[in-house]
Scaffold this active site. Structure first.
Site, PDB file in Angstrom:
ATOM      1  N   GLU A 175       0.876  -1.158   0.000  1.00 38.13           N
ATOM      2  CA  GLU A 175       0.000   0.000   0.000  1.00 38.13           C
ATOM      3  C   GLU A 175       0.922   1.218   0.000  1.00 38.13           C
ATOM      4  O   GLU A 175       1.805   1.276   0.851  1.00 38.13           O
ATOM      5  CB  GLU A 175      -0.766  -0.019   1.318  1.00 38.13           C
ATOM      6  CG  GLU A 175      -2.245   0.016   1.210  1.00 38.13           C
ATOM      7  CD  GLU A 175      -2.850  -0.038   2.608  1.00 38.13           C
ATOM      8  OE1 GLU A 175      -3.512   0.925   2.975  1.00 38.13           O
ATOM      9  OE2 GLU A 175      -2.643  -1.054   3.310  1.00 38.13           O
ATOM     10  N   ARG A 215       4.928 -13.386   9.308  1.00 41.57           N
ATOM     11  CA  ARG A 215       5.608 -12.100   9.187  1.00 41.57           C
ATOM     12  C   ARG A 215       6.954 -12.166   9.867  1.00 41.57           C
ATOM     13  O   ARG A 215       7.127 -12.886  10.842  1.00 41.57           O
ATOM     14  CB  ARG A 215       4.842 -11.023   9.953  1.00 41.57           C
ATOM     15  CG  ARG A 215       3.555 -10.594   9.398  1.00 41.57           C
ATOM     16  CD  ARG A 215       2.932  -9.600  10.359  1.00 41.57           C
ATOM     17  NE  ARG A 215       3.228  -8.233   9.968  1.00 41.57           N
ATOM     18  CZ  ARG A 215       2.563  -7.578   9.019  1.00 41.57           C
ATOM     19  NH1 ARG A 215       1.574  -8.154   8.373  1.00 41.57           N
ATOM     20  NH2 ARG A 215       2.886  -6.347   8.716  1.00 41.57           N
ATOM     21  N   LYS A 260       3.932  -0.323  10.821  1.00 46.24           N
ATOM     22  CA  LYS A 260       3.960   0.961  10.128  1.00 46.24           C
ATOM     23  C   LYS A 260       3.535   2.085  11.069  1.00 46.24           C
ATOM     24  O   LYS A 260       4.124   3.153  11.080  1.00 46.24           O
ATOM     25  CB  LYS A 260       3.004   0.886   8.940  1.00 46.24           C
ATOM     26  CG  LYS A 260       3.628   1.334   7.646  1.00 46.24           C
ATOM     27  CD  LYS A 260       2.597   1.275   6.541  1.00 46.24           C
ATOM     28  CE  LYS A 260       2.919   0.177   5.537  1.00 46.24           C
ATOM     29  NZ  LYS A 260       1.845  -0.018   4.566  1.00 46.24           N
TER      30      LYS A 260
HETATM   31  P1  ATP Z   1      -0.421  -2.085   6.941  1.00 42.43           P
HETATM   32  O1  ATP Z   1      -0.461  -2.245   8.413  1.00 42.43           O
HETATM   33  O2  ATP Z   1      -0.505  -0.678   6.493  1.00 42.43           O
HETATM   34  O3  ATP Z   1      -1.265  -3.043   6.154  1.00 42.43           O
HETATM   35  P2  ATP Z   1       1.775  -3.650   5.979  1.00 42.43           P
HETATM   36  O4  ATP Z   1       3.090  -3.691   6.699  1.00 42.43           O
HETATM   37  O5  ATP Z   1       0.948  -4.848   5.871  1.00 42.43           O
HETATM   38  O6  ATP Z   1       1.063  -2.452   6.640  1.00 42.43           O
HETATM   39  P3  ATP Z   1       1.636  -3.418   3.093  1.00 42.43           P
HETATM   40  O7  ATP Z   1       2.049  -2.274   2.266  1.00 42.43           O
HETATM   41  O8  ATP Z   1       0.224  -3.832   3.067  1.00 42.43           O
HETATM   42  O9  ATP Z   1       2.070  -3.052   4.569  1.00 42.43           O
HETATM   43  O10 ATP Z   1       2.561  -4.665   2.826  1.00 42.43           O
HETATM   44  C1  ATP Z   1       2.872  -5.177   1.549  1.00 42.43           C
HETATM   45  C2  ATP Z   1       3.217  -6.630   1.652  1.00 42.43           C
HETATM   46  O11 ATP Z   1       4.308  -6.834   2.536  1.00 42.43           O
HETATM   47  C3  ATP Z   1       2.061  -7.429   2.181  1.00 42.43           C
HETATM   48  O12 ATP Z   1       1.873  -8.565   1.352  1.00 42.43           O
HETATM   49  C4  ATP Z   1       2.473  -7.822   3.564  1.00 42.43           C
HETATM   50  O13 ATP Z   1       1.959  -9.065   3.919  1.00 42.43           O
HETATM   51  C5  ATP Z   1       3.996  -7.858   3.472  1.00 42.43           C
HETATM   52  N1  ATP Z   1       4.587  -7.566   4.784  1.00 42.43           N
HETATM   53  C6  ATP Z   1       4.382  -6.492   5.553  1.00 42.43           C
HETATM   54  N2  ATP Z   1       5.047  -6.583   6.721  1.00 42.43           N
HETATM   55  C7  ATP Z   1       5.700  -7.768   6.699  1.00 42.43           C
HETATM   56  C8  ATP Z   1       6.556  -8.458   7.619  1.00 42.43           C
HETATM   57  N3  ATP Z   1       6.876  -7.945   8.807  1.00 42.43           N
HETATM   58  N4  ATP Z   1       7.053  -9.654   7.244  1.00 42.43           N
HETATM   59  C9  ATP Z   1       6.754 -10.171   6.042  1.00 42.43           C
HETATM   60  N5  ATP Z   1       5.960  -9.580   5.131  1.00 42.43           N
HETATM   61  C10 ATP Z   1       5.422  -8.397   5.450  1.00 42.43           C
HETATM   62 MG    MG Z   2      -1.100  -4.563   4.637  1.00 41.24          MG
END
Ligand code: ATP
Ligand code: MG
Length: 564
Positions: A38, A264, A274
């Site tokens: 995002e 994650r 975030k």
């Molecule tokens: P939000 O809380 O805003 O959803 P987010 O960290 O999930 O934040 P995104 O931009 O939606 O952010 O993430 C993009 C991709 O990265 C998603 O597929 C998410 O699953 C993956 N991702 C985010 N954080 C992690 C993490 N700590 N470990 C592995 N993958 C991650």
């Molecule tokens: Mg997300």
């Protein structure tokens, strides 16, 4: 790596096994994935795990990965984030070719899919308020109840949905919902909202739309439109999977991608949420998103971590469904491994102490020869000017040393690395009693590692010429938090209370060896005995050069004694 060795195959994991089976059985001919951030913040090391997986699988098995911005929420998004995200992915070494897409590219097609659902009696316009919708949803233990608007006719729904699009209604007055089951045990299946009215402009589509699709509806259909074969996401989406499958099926998607979840990354001594990262920046606990202590990829890059070390890290931590709590030292070790191989060596003195070599002629400069990299002759040689006045580390001298202090002390000898053995004859103090210089003599017979007659000098220290060295500022970083899991020990969960007050130390009177006059920003060195450092990317050329410490060396003394 030795040329005769073939690289070890990457460690396997459950997603590799699924992909291998799908290719083997002929279910898929190639692997198509997507990385779907995002654009509402900067990427962090957790995203690197996802990037590495999503881009890595098609690279290893044949296929491609879409770089797709999941930009369905017009309020929180910003084009500056999109640019930064692309730079981060590129920096990590991945390439999306011409497959840069946006969920917003599909808004028209998504609208059509929504109409398919309505026509098939699988979606309806609900006119309950947001609050009422919440009330009707039920709880984990109690089923929800049907909205009084659930049985609107298909015609009425199509008409209302069109008028929602046309801007006839105010925000919040209607939503489009899937018609599934208000008693479903999985709350995601209780007639989830698919579209809401938002009369705001979007950073890509401008004012073309005033209704915006929800994530669950958008994501699976975007996957289908791109022909994604394996939709890889983190475990918190596990409960969304039935809805993902339902939408694809009921909206008659062109193909049915499968979602697979993995855990994650959690990195100890830092935070990867975030929301928390934004708070660190907005409340000025750090200098910005690119603060070298931040786990953001721009912070990590500015700190000096090579992209290879992040890829090595991602490979090493693996992919699974179990909790992925990784110690910070795993990341540091990956950096050491890569940097030890690649980084040129240099001398830097961080806390200088002046040494006058009294038997060295005043105007003489002797160029001493040293390797750029001790294990890699191809890296070439460097020259170290030895002069009468030199600088050594304050810590390398003790007036009253303990036994086994193999550095300098009154009456004791030490070797200047790549130079001669010196003996400390006199300690000079300033008016305040602080040591201001050491007066030493050198032994001209001890060039090129030769031991002085009848004695063995074990200690070796680094040094720079006092007159020919380059002034620099060095920033030493430590972990941003002093607790492995910030906030977890406090009742209120306040992670800010665990900030490490000593996470940065700025040293302004440092000196670099003479050859480092024009270092390029972003270049990385091993400062011998001190660690790996990177010339700060933000440093402007009219300022004193600044070096960021990437990571310390581990066992400096043992290594030094062996390699000389
Ligand atoms: P939000 O809380 O805003 O959803 P987010 O960290 O999930 O934040 P995104 O931009 O939606 O952010 O993430 C993009 C991709 O990265 C998603 O597929 C998410 O699953 C993956 N991702 C985010 N954080 C992690 C993490 N700590 N470990 C592995 N993958 C991650
Ligand atoms: Mg997300």
């Amino acid at each position: 790596m030795n040329e005769n060795q073939t690289p070890a195959p990457p460690p396997s994991h459950f997603i590799r096994k699924i992909i291998e089976a799908d290719l083997e059985s002929g279910k898929h001919q190639q692997v198509v994935t997507r990385f779907p951030p995002e654009p509402n913040g900067f990427l962090h090391i957790g995203h690197a795990k996802s990037i590495f997986l999503n881009f890595g699988m098609p690279r290893d098995y044949g296929g491609h990965c879409f770089m797709r911005f999941d930009d369905t929420n017009p309020v929180k998004e910003d084009a500056t984030y999109s640019q930064a995200i692309l730079e981060d992915v590129r920096w990590l070494g991945f390439d999306w070719g011409n497959r840069l897409t946006h969920a917003s590219d599909y808004f028209e097609q998504l609208y059509e899919f929504a109409c398919v659902l309505i026509r098939r009696g699988k979606a309806y316009v609900d006119s309950l308020s947001a609050e009422k919708i919440r009330e009707y949803r039920g709880t984990l233990t109690e089923p929800g109840s049907n909205s009084p608007f659930r049985d609107r006719t298909i015609e009425e729904n199509l008409d209302l949905f069109q008028r929602m699009r046309d801007g006839e209604f105010e925000d919040g007055s209607h939503v489009l919902r899937a018609k599934i089951d208000m008693a479903a045990p999985n709350i995601h299946m209780r007639d989830p909202t698919l579209y809401r009215i938002r009369k705001v402009s979007h950073h890509r589509t401008g004012n073309a739309w005033c209704i915006y699709p929800m994530y669950d509806f958008t994501h699976c259909l975007s996957d289908a439109l791109e022909g994604v074969t394996h939709s890889l996401c983190t475990l918190e989406f596990e409960d969304n999977r039935p809805l993902y499958d339902w939408v694809l099926q009921e909206a008659e998607a062109p193909c049915l991608p499968k979602q697979y979840e993995f855990s994650r990354l959690n990195l100890q001594y830092t935070v990867l949420s975030k929301r928390k990262l934004i708070q660190l920046v907005e409340e000025n606990h750090v200098g910005g998103w690119d603060d070298p202590r931040m786990p953001s990829l721009i912070g990590i890059r500015r700190r000096g971590f090579p992209p290879e070390s992040i890829r090595l890290f991602c490979e090493r931590i693996g992919i699974s469904k179990s909790e992925n709590n990784i110690d910070f030292s795993v990341l540091e070790d990956c950096a050491r491994e890569v940097l030890n191989q690649d980084a040129p060596r240099a001398f830097a003195v961080l806390k200088p102490l002046k040494v006058v070599i009294t038997n060295f002629p005043e105007d003489q400069v002797e160029m001493l020869d040293a390797p750029v990299h001790p294990q890699n002759p191809e890296a070439g040689r460097r020259s170290l000017p030895l002069t009468r006045e030199i600088l050594i580390e304050e810590d390398d001298f003790l007036e009253d040393p303990p036994r086994k202090f193999f550095r300098l002390a009154p009456g004791k000898e030490v070797r200047l690395r790549y130079g001669y053995v010196i003996r400390c004859d006199e300690v000079v103090r300033d008016d305040s009693g602080k040591i201001s210089e050491l007066r030493c003599t050198y032994d001209p017979q001890t060039a090129k590692g030769a031991q002085p007659e009848g004695r063995k000098v074990k200690g070796i220290i680094h040094w720079v010429s006092a007159t020919q060295s380059i002034p620099t500022e060095v920033r030493l970083y430590d972990r941003l938090f002093r607790e492995a899991s910030p906030g977890s020990k406090h009742e209120d969960g306040d992670f800010l209370r665990d900030l490490n007050p000593d996470s940065i130390q700025i040293l302004k009177n440092c000196r670099l060896e003479a050859g480092m006059k024009n270092v390029e920003r972003g270049s990385r060195y091993q400062f011998e005995r001190l660690g790996y450092f990177c010339a700060d990317l933000k440093n402007s050329s009219n300022e004193l050069p600044v070096f960021n410490r990437i990571v310390t060396l581990r066992d400096t003394w043992a290594k030094l004694a062996k390699s000389d």
